[in-house]
Motif scaffolding. Sequence first.
Motif, PDB file in Angstrom:
ATOM      1  N   ALA A 196       2.952  33.971 -69.673  1.00  0.00           N
ATOM      2  CA  ALA A 196       4.199  33.266 -69.946  1.00  0.00           C
ATOM      3  C   ALA A 196       5.360  33.810 -69.125  1.00  0.00           C
ATOM      4  O   ALA A 196       5.477  35.011 -68.920  1.00  0.00           O
ATOM      5  N   ARG A 197       6.216  32.907 -68.679  1.00  0.00           N
ATOM      6  CA  ARG A 197       7.500  33.336 -68.097  1.00  0.00           C
ATOM      7  C   ARG A 197       8.513  33.268 -69.220  1.00  0.00           C
ATOM      8  O   ARG A 197       8.514  32.340 -70.016  1.00  0.00           O
ATOM      9  N   LEU A 198       9.360  34.281 -69.279  1.00  0.00           N
ATOM     10  CA  LEU A 198      10.279  34.348 -70.407  1.00  0.00           C
ATOM     11  C   LEU A 198      11.664  33.841 -70.025  1.00  0.00           C
ATOM     12  O   LEU A 198      12.044  33.852 -68.855  1.00  0.00           O
ATOM     13  N   ARG A 199      12.385  33.415 -71.037  1.00  0.00           N
ATOM     14  CA  ARG A 199      13.717  32.845 -70.874  1.00  0.00           C
ATOM     15  C   ARG A 199      14.771  33.905 -71.174  1.00  0.00           C
ATOM     16  O   ARG A 199      14.585  34.735 -72.065  1.00  0.00           O
ATOM     17  N   GLU A 200      15.871  33.885 -70.455  1.00  0.00           N
ATOM     18  CA  GLU A 200      16.980  34.792 -70.761  1.00  0.00           C
ATOM     19  C   GLU A 200      17.615  34.340 -72.080  1.00  0.00           C
ATOM     20  O   GLU A 200      17.660  33.140 -72.368  1.00  0.00           O
ATOM     21  N   ASP A 201      18.117  35.303 -72.873  1.00  0.00           N
ATOM     22  CA  ASP A 201      18.708  34.960 -74.173  1.00  0.00           C
ATOM     23  C   ASP A 201      20.114  34.407 -74.001  1.00  0.00           C
ATOM     24  O   ASP A 201      21.095  35.144 -74.101  1.00  0.00           O
TER      25      ASP A 201
ATOM     26  N   VAL B 101      10.028  27.498 -74.775  1.00  0.00           N
ATOM     27  CA  VAL B 101      10.039  28.562 -73.768  1.00  0.00           C
ATOM     28  C   VAL B 101      10.497  29.845 -74.473  1.00  0.00           C
ATOM     29  O   VAL B 101      11.526  29.856 -75.138  1.00  0.00           O
ATOM     30  N   ILE B 102       9.725  30.918 -74.326  1.00  0.00           N
ATOM     31  CA  ILE B 102       9.959  32.125 -75.128  1.00  0.00           C
ATOM     32  C   ILE B 102      11.190  32.911 -74.684  1.00  0.00           C
ATOM     33  O   ILE B 102      11.411  33.136 -73.492  1.00  0.00           O
ATOM     34  N   ASN B 103      11.965  33.327 -75.646  1.00  0.00           N
ATOM     35  CA  ASN B 103      13.171  34.129 -75.440  1.00  0.00           C
ATOM     36  C   ASN B 103      12.772  35.607 -75.203  1.00  0.00           C
ATOM     37  O   ASN B 103      12.182  36.243 -76.068  1.00  0.00           O
ATOM     38  N   GLN B 104      13.123  36.113 -74.039  1.00  0.00           N
ATOM     39  CA  GLN B 104      12.743  37.478 -73.661  1.00  0.00           C
ATOM     40  C   GLN B 104      13.298  38.526 -74.623  1.00  0.00           C
ATOM     41  O   GLN B 104      12.652  39.514 -74.946  1.00  0.00           O
ATOM     42  N   GLN B 105      14.535  38.263 -75.095  1.00  0.00           N
ATOM     43  CA  GLN B 105      15.186  39.220 -75.980  1.00  0.00           C
ATOM     44  C   GLN B 105      14.411  39.386 -77.293  1.00  0.00           C
ATOM     45  O   GLN B 105      14.316  40.487 -77.829  1.00  0.00           O
TER      46      GLN B 105
ATOM     47  N   ILE C  20      11.210  39.138 -77.673  1.00  0.00           N
ATOM     48  CA  ILE C  20      10.045  39.966 -77.368  1.00  0.00           C
ATOM     49  C   ILE C  20      10.469  41.440 -77.325  1.00  0.00           C
ATOM     50  O   ILE C  20       9.828  42.313 -77.904  1.00  0.00           O
TER      51      ILE C  20
END
Lengths: 95, 481
Positions: free
Chosen positions: A60-65, B50-54, B56
Amino acid sequence: MSLNKSDIDKIAWLARLSISEEDTPNYLHDVSNILDLVETMNTVDTENIEPLAHPLEITARLREDKVTETDQREHFQKIAPAVDNGHYLVPKVIE
Amino acid sequence: MEWETVIGLEIHAQLATKSKIFSGASTTYGAEANTQACAVDLGLPGVLPVINQQAIEMAIKFGTAVNAHIADKSVFARKNYFYPDLPKGYQISQFELPIVGHGEIEIQLTDGSKKIIGITRAHLEEDAGKSVHDGFFDNTGVDLNRAGTPLIEIVSEPDMRSSEEAIAYLKKIHSIVRYLKICDGNMQEGSFRCDANVSVRPKGQDELGTRTELKNLNSFKYIEQAIEFEIERQIEVIESGGKVVQETRLYDPNKNETRTMRSKEEANDYRYFPDPDLLPVCIDQETIEAIRKELPELPEAKRDRFIKEFGLSEYDSDVLTSNRDQAEYFESVVNAANGEAKLSANWVMGELSAVLNKSNIDITQSPVSAEMLGGMIKRIKDNTISGNIAKQVFEAMCNGEGSADEIIDNQGLKQVTDPGAIEKLVDDVIDANPDQVKQYQQAPAEKQGKLIGFFVGQIMKKSQGKANPQQVNELLQEKLK
């Protein structure tokens, strides 16, 4: 693997699908066939193979919050069957 | 028969991200209904999460803080069920490969003993929306602002044997997530929630009894009461020849009882499977190590340091470190007070917390800054003011009348320590009260201590509280002999 009629009824209920009495044998036949195929696949030796969670072997590529969405409530609620005071309305549900 | 209680807890902590776990909608609490629910949160066709990096990283932070194994590969799964506040018909959660594996924490009980409680796992998932049953006549209103807010579900081992242990564990986790600043811990607003699995068994039996799951527990007090009630209820059922039914029970704080919500007979069949919309999340060792290095000092380490470095009691250190902001405030006070720790502790836990409680505000919003409080404590320490006058100064600081030094100057509160001035005060009071002097001198020694209070009171009144009480006492005893 063979299923019986009550399995079909249960699966349909879990999915909130209404199936007629007369269609049930067809579903029983088709779903049993699918499970038979799974049974065939189960005979393959997968002893040293890591389970696959996704057919694409990438990660997965992650999204900035960051907040990127704006309020579109009015737009979305135009297609809702019933709304009141900003809430979507559904038949009364109380457990 | 002697019974043993077995408790396991499931904690849901909302992660303090700005945006949702799978969408860019805001997570701010308290917005108008559905103004923070975007197409992804509504489960409209054609959208993709789409997954939030924060989210994680926050989960990894928690995992490293409880010494848990962090999965190098983590997978999201669909948990299928139907409820109006879950528009997709499934909740995106984790099942087989959760991000945080087995960990443990140590809890401390009131008798001073310590116990290790295991954490089975902690996984990421999305929160559901809210159903509002009142105010819509024959309908239920659905607000999806909360839908998609990131949650970490922390599942404990069934290691707790009393409500006291359960509360100690819960408070520990509560304090850890707040120290890590990954959750605001607000139980009223539902950012920190808890379900309890409770069962009883005859003492000495290995096999677990049938458990019930308690829900609707939104304060530490209710959780304790609900568990206590449930233990009693189960024992009563068994002792009167019945059987505990495995079910979900709702706690009613008004009646202080639990009652059946749904039985597991019609148990949900969630049919978990990996979510095809989401690829596995891979976390490399460097990321984990970088996060581990940046972990703040955790409550336990801070408490131990306070005991060692400041010479505070275990109790004081526990109270001060129960919340990170308070602990940091306290350390700033000590700094400003030239290292006067014990007095600083007393003021932070006493007068200051009384003021904060009274106006129901957080220490970060305190009307008196740590530097100001430290400045005042310095003046107590160097005898510029007495502890009593300090209360007056503190109140003035709360009212925004300036720093301690300014207030002492402006209101002329400087303590009188000049021996000559004190002697005059003492002499005046002795001369004005010959009867009391006689009474004192004729009294047996053990009653004199009480009688001398009269003279001290008169002198303090005359000096408007500014005479140094210790000097007054010494001189009085001398003169009244």
